[in-house]
Motif scaffolding. Structure first.
Motif, short mmCIF file in Angstrom:
data_model
loop_
_atom_site.label_atom_id
_atom_site.label_comp_id
_atom_site.label_asym_id
_atom_site.label_seq_id
_atom_site.Cartn_x
_atom_site.Cartn_y
_atom_site.Cartn_z
N UNK A 25 -6.89 -19.62 7.60
CA UNK A 25 -6.08 -18.42 8.23
C UNK A 25 -7.32 -17.47 8.74
N UNK A 26 -6.66 -16.43 9.15
CA UNK A 26 -7.57 -15.45 9.85
C UNK A 26 -7.16 -14.06 9.08
N UNK A 27 -8.17 -13.22 9.22
CA UNK A 27 -7.82 -11.71 8.63
C UNK A 27 -7.42 -10.80 10.03
N UNK A 28 -6.43 -10.16 9.86
CA UNK A 28 -6.03 -9.00 10.85
C UNK A 28 -5.72 -7.82 10.01
N UNK A 29 -6.30 -6.87 10.31
CA UNK A 29 -6.02 -5.36 9.83
C UNK A 29 -5.05 -4.83 10.50
N UNK A 30 -3.84 -4.61 10.04
CA UNK A 30 -2.98 -3.83 10.76
C UNK A 30 -2.66 -2.33 10.22
N UNK A 31 -2.17 -1.48 11.22
CA UNK A 31 -1.81 -0.22 10.88
C UNK A 31 -0.63 0.10 10.90
N UNK A 32 0.08 0.40 9.71
CA UNK A 32 1.64 0.37 9.32
C UNK A 32 1.79 1.69 8.30
N UNK A 33 3.24 2.00 8.60
CA UNK A 33 3.24 3.12 7.55
C UNK A 33 3.20 2.52 5.97
#
Length: 70
Positions: A41-49
């Motif tokens: 897979x891949x790493x995706x850094x998300x901005x969430x509450x």
């Protein structure tokens, strides 16, 4: 991005339904690959509450997570 959790259970066991865990998440970063394997897979850094982050972390322990572009 939306994030969908699909349970990690053998076919015919457990809850078969995928569910949406986060909607409208913003991509903060996509780090480069650490190794050359393609099945990890891949790493995706998300901005969430914070509450959504906690739900994502919990879902990630028992499910495969997928992101969709919305």
């Amino acid at each position: 991005m939306d994030v969908i959790a699909a349970p990690n259970s053998p076919v015919g066991q457990g809850t078969p339904n995928a569910r949406v865990v986060a909607t409208g998440a913003r991509v903060a970063e996509v780090p480069g690959p650490v190794d050359t394997t393609t099945d990890s897979g891949a790493l995706v850094v998300l901005s969430v509450p914070r509450t959504t982050a906690a739900e994502l972390a919990g879902a990630g322990t028992t499910s495969r997570l997928a992101v969709t572009v919305c």
